[in-house]
Design a protein around this motif. Structure first.
Motif, PDB file in Angstrom:
ATOM      1  N   UNK A 142      23.791   7.357  58.641  1.00 25.12           N
ATOM      2  CA  UNK A 142      25.607   7.674  59.067  1.00 25.12           C
ATOM      3  C   UNK A 142      25.041   9.319  59.044  1.00 25.12           C
ATOM      4  N   UNK A 143      24.269  10.361  58.024  1.00 27.51           N
ATOM      5  CA  UNK A 143      24.766  11.640  58.445  1.00 27.51           C
ATOM      6  C   UNK A 143      24.337  11.921  60.492  1.00 27.51           C
ATOM      7  N   UNK A 144      22.960  11.495  60.632  1.00 30.19           N
ATOM      8  CA  UNK A 144      22.828  11.595  61.614  1.00 30.19           C
ATOM      9  C   UNK A 144      23.869  10.993  62.963  1.00 30.19           C
ATOM     10  N   UNK A 145      24.933   9.601  62.476  1.00 31.09           N
ATOM     11  CA  UNK A 145      26.140   9.066  63.112  1.00 31.09           C
ATOM     12  C   UNK A 145      27.176  10.162  63.478  1.00 31.09           C
ATOM     13  N   UNK A 146      27.057  10.775  61.903  1.00 27.35           N
ATOM     14  CA  UNK A 146      28.133  11.586  61.685  1.00 27.35           C
ATOM     15  C   UNK A 146      28.183  12.866  63.172  1.00 27.35           C
ATOM     16  N   UNK A 147      26.394  13.365  62.676  1.00 30.21           N
ATOM     17  CA  UNK A 147      25.913  14.680  63.407  1.00 30.21           C
ATOM     18  C   UNK A 147      26.346  14.377  65.223  1.00 30.21           C
ATOM     19  N   UNK A 148      25.675  12.844  65.309  1.00 28.13           N
ATOM     20  CA  UNK A 148      25.703  12.208  67.147  1.00 28.13           C
ATOM     21  C   UNK A 148      27.047  12.659  67.244  1.00 28.13           C
ATOM     22  N   UNK A 149      28.376  11.951  66.689  1.00 25.44           N
ATOM     23  CA  UNK A 149      30.039  12.184  66.792  1.00 25.44           C
ATOM     24  C   UNK A 149      30.719  13.509  67.413  1.00 25.44           C
ATOM     25  N   UNK A 150      29.817  14.119  66.482  1.00 25.60           N
ATOM     26  CA  UNK A 150      30.497  15.495  66.252  1.00 25.60           C
ATOM     27  C   UNK A 150      29.574  16.565  67.885  1.00 25.60           C
ATOM     28  N   UNK A 151      28.843  16.331  68.065  1.00 27.47           N
ATOM     29  CA  UNK A 151      28.183  16.650  68.996  1.00 27.47           C
ATOM     30  C   UNK A 151      28.362  15.870  70.200  1.00 27.47           C
ATOM     31  N   UNK A 152      28.940  14.769  70.535  1.00 28.18           N
ATOM     32  CA  UNK A 152      30.010  14.568  71.987  1.00 28.18           C
ATOM     33  C   UNK A 152      31.028  14.842  71.770  1.00 28.18           C
ATOM     34  N   UNK A 153      31.388  14.830  70.863  1.00 32.32           N
ATOM     35  CA  UNK A 153      33.228  15.525  70.849  1.00 32.32           C
ATOM     36  C   UNK A 153      32.753  17.078  71.215  1.00 32.32           C
ATOM     37  N   UNK A 154      31.994  17.938  71.166  1.00 32.85           N
ATOM     38  CA  UNK A 154      31.981  19.218  71.572  1.00 32.85           C
ATOM     39  C   UNK A 154      31.543  19.151  72.762  1.00 32.85           C
ATOM     40  N   UNK A 297      29.751  27.040  75.150  1.00 36.56           N
ATOM     41  CA  UNK A 297      29.718  26.824  73.576  1.00 36.56           C
ATOM     42  C   UNK A 297      29.324  25.476  73.814  1.00 36.56           C
ATOM     43  N   UNK A 298      28.532  24.840  74.740  1.00 30.56           N
ATOM     44  CA  UNK A 298      27.515  24.026  74.953  1.00 30.56           C
ATOM     45  C   UNK A 298      25.904  24.227  74.224  1.00 30.56           C
ATOM     46  N   UNK A 304      23.367  24.365  66.979  1.00 29.71           N
ATOM     47  CA  UNK A 304      23.887  23.532  66.117  1.00 29.71           C
ATOM     48  C   UNK A 304      23.908  21.843  65.748  1.00 29.71           C
ATOM     49  N   UNK A 305      23.675  21.233  66.804  1.00 32.58           N
ATOM     50  CA  UNK A 305      22.576  19.839  66.456  1.00 32.58           C
ATOM     51  C   UNK A 305      20.854  19.639  65.871  1.00 32.58           C
ATOM     52  N   UNK A 306      21.009  20.891  66.279  1.00 33.90           N
ATOM     53  CA  UNK A 306      19.340  20.746  66.364  1.00 33.90           C
ATOM     54  C   UNK A 306      19.159  20.871  64.762  1.00 33.90           C
ATOM     55  N   UNK A 307      19.838  21.859  64.833  1.00 30.02           N
ATOM     56  CA  UNK A 307      19.897  22.280  63.315  1.00 30.02           C
ATOM     57  C   UNK A 307      20.279  21.414  62.259  1.00 30.02           C
ATOM     58  N   UNK A 308      21.228  20.987  62.658  1.00 32.67           N
ATOM     59  CA  UNK A 308      22.052  19.650  61.230  1.00 32.67           C
ATOM     60  C   UNK A 308      20.502  18.630  61.521  1.00 32.67           C
TER      61      UNK A 308
END
Length: 566
Positions: A142-154, A297-298, A304-308
């Motif tokens: 679930x945490x990975x899924x949230x990071x997934x969504x956050x990354x494509x949003x950004x 920004x990308x 940030x995504x990799x660190x997450x």
């Protein structure tokens, strides 16, 4: 990145009329952020949560009983339209197409999150005899899924994921919403395409691919078609010629995986080169593509995504206890590799889906599993690794298509303030879908597993782990990685290697022939009357995808009903 030149972002001075609801069309440049509907509006929030529950159930049922997941974006949009027809003031807000966009975003997110990103990964440790790790794995997934969504949003509409690229399902969803809001020739053409899509699908023709081929990148779709033909015709003939019992030898069995490894590694290098360009070149590229997300920004977002992902990998290593099976050095290597596999799989799957509409998430996870086996990780660590990797990618890709739909509905970036506001509301709706998916999986997973209803791919992962390290497999993975890398290099940023490997992994002869026929029609039509033909193919292609998706949804649901009766 190759862009969809026929549907580029309008200039700031260009008047772009957008539909807000039936009978209400305004200039996109006059809209403000406050004009966009809010995802946390109480009524809208309740409806998105309820439709997300439906999406999660559909996803769980299909992937455990049939082995596939259906895109429910268009279904969600249709549900919102039906609600808008209820003659009560409470439901009047659903006449707004941006409210419909939020509903379809939430249901789609819940479907893919529950099925691909949650129930499938948590089944891996259970199949390995570690039912006690089901909930820890669910938390990590679930945490990975949230990071997934956050990354494509950004990073949506960045130089890597430019909004003008196809994202086929997003186009189909937006065109469906617009056709229902507006009357006229385009809506009629869309319904003709939908009828063709449903009719063709009824006879087993992959009409979603047919439609994608009419506005996807020609070179990328050609590579996918060739890979599909090789998978469906050349490989079986080759196997029959050299194998007496009809069983494919290791050399042939792992050809698709090796090609994807080579193409995937080159794709990641290409992405890295883009990220680490000199700032002067980056700014020029940014101006040329007119992206709403800068290169800087990308770059920061992906870092940030990799660190997450690194933090989640460490978290999983601790709560699952796999750290006790490895020495400190091997544990550190596992954590680094798991984080790399997560973000690499996400990018490769996302780029594939951006151009073709198909995302080989489970196959990509299998590839990283095989590499992990060669690295000598113990069985349980391998199980957690592949489950974690498989959890990344589906949500990223699904939300990308939803953002594409929203981008079209909001005027193709003509008003940056309104576009960014809408994108934020879609992200909130997507998170609602993920939360609902988590709750539904947490409540229903044991019921499915107690009936021996596991996702078929999870069993494939287990069988691969049990087979263990094999020098012969490793050798052929390396050998086939070379042509995969060469194809990807020659194709540049058109992702030819990735799409060729995708065809090899999930395609077949019919898929390949369908794409070639569609491309032939497209080329002939464009030579005849370029602009008129392109507009015609664009809307008909979207209709084919929508009709195919709706037919698959209803036919699969009916089949599930039959299964339950038995």
């Amino acid at each position: 990145m190759n862009k969809d030149k026929t549907k580029a972002s309008p200039s700031p001075q260009e008047s772009v009329m957008v539909t807000m609801e039936p009978g209400k069309i305004v200039d996109a440049r006059t809209l403000k952020a406050s004009d966009h509907v809010k995802a946390l509006d109480p009524v809208l929030l309740v409806i998105t949560a309820l439709t997300a529950c439906l999406g999660a159930i559909i996803g769980l049922e299909l992937i455990t009983r049939v082995g596939v997941t259906q895109n429910t974006s268009i279904t969600g949009a249709l549900l919102a339209v039906v609600l808008s027809m209820i003659p009560l003031p409470l439901f009047k807000r659903f006449r707004n197409i941006h409210a419909q966009n939020l509903v379809q975003t939430s249901i789609s997110g819940a479907t893919y999150a529950a099925a691909n990103a949650m129930i499938m990964p948590i089944g891996v440790p259970v199949l390995m005899g570690r039912s006690d790790l089901m909930f820890p794995m669910l938390i990590g997934a679930t945490l990975a899924t949230i990071v997934d969504g956050f990354l494509i949003y950004k990073v949506f509409d960045s130089p890597m994921f430019v909004a003008t690229n196809p994202f086929p399902s997003g186009i189909a969803t937006s065109e469906t919403i617009l056709a229902l809001a507006n009357r006229g020739k385009r809506s009629l053409l869309l319904f003709v395409g939908m009828a063709a899509g449903a009719g063709g699908k009824m006879f087993g023709i992959p009409m979603d691919l047919f439609g994608v081929s009419w506005f996807g990148n020609v070179a990328a779709m050609t590579a996918f078609a060739i890979g599909s033909l090789v998978k469906g015709s050349v490989i079986p003939a080759w196997t029959a010629a050299i194998s007496a019992d009809g069983t494919a030898p290791v050399m042939i069995s792992y050809l698709p995986h090796g090609i994807m490894i080579g193409a995937g590694l080159v794709s990641l290098v290409q992405a890295a080169l883009m990220l680490f360009k000199r700032s002067e070149k980056t700014k020029k590229s940014q101006d040329e593509m007119n992206c709403s997300v800068t290169m800087d920004s990308m770059r920061k977002t992906l870092t940030t995504g990799f660190l997450a992902y690194l933090a989640i990998a460490l978290f999983l290593a601790l709560i699952t206890g796999i750290y006790t099976e490895m020495g400190i050095v091997q544990l550190i290597i596992w954590i680094l590799f798991a984080a790399f596999a997560a973000i690499a799989s996400e990018l490769v799957v996302g780029l594939s889906a951006m151009h073709s509409g198909w995302f080989p998430a489970m196959a990509t996870a299998l590839i990283f599993l095989m590499v992990g086996i060669m690295m000598g990780f113990p069985p349980l660590a391998l199980g957690i690794l592949v489950a974690y990797t498989a959890a990344t990618g589906p949500a990223f890709t699904d939300m990308a298509t939803d953002l594409k739909a929203g981008w079209i509905l909001r005027g193709r970036g003509a008003n940056r303030e309104f576009e960014l506001a809408g994108r934020k509301q879609q992200f909130i709706s997507e998170m609602v879908g993920y939360l609902v998916a988590f709750v539904m999986v947490a409540l229903m997973a044991k019921t499915y597993f107690s009936q021996d209803l596991f996702v078929p791919t999870a069993r494939t992962y287990i069988a691969t782990i049990e087979a263990g390290a094999n020098f012969e497999i490793a050798k052929w993975l390396v050998i086939w990685a070379i042509p995969g890398a060469i194809i990807q290099i020659l194709g540049g940023h058109r992702q030819l290697g990735i799409l060729f490997a995708t065809g090899l992994l999930i395609g077949n002869t019919l898929n390949g022939l369908t794409v070639f026929v569609a491309l032939a029609i497209r080329v002939a039509a464009l030579k005849w009357k370029k602009k008129q033909a392109q507009d015609l193919l664009y809307i008909l292609g979207a209709g084919c995808i929508a009709g195919s998706a709706l037919y698959s949804f209803f036919s699969s649901t009916l089949k599930l009903a039959d299964v339950k009766k038995k």
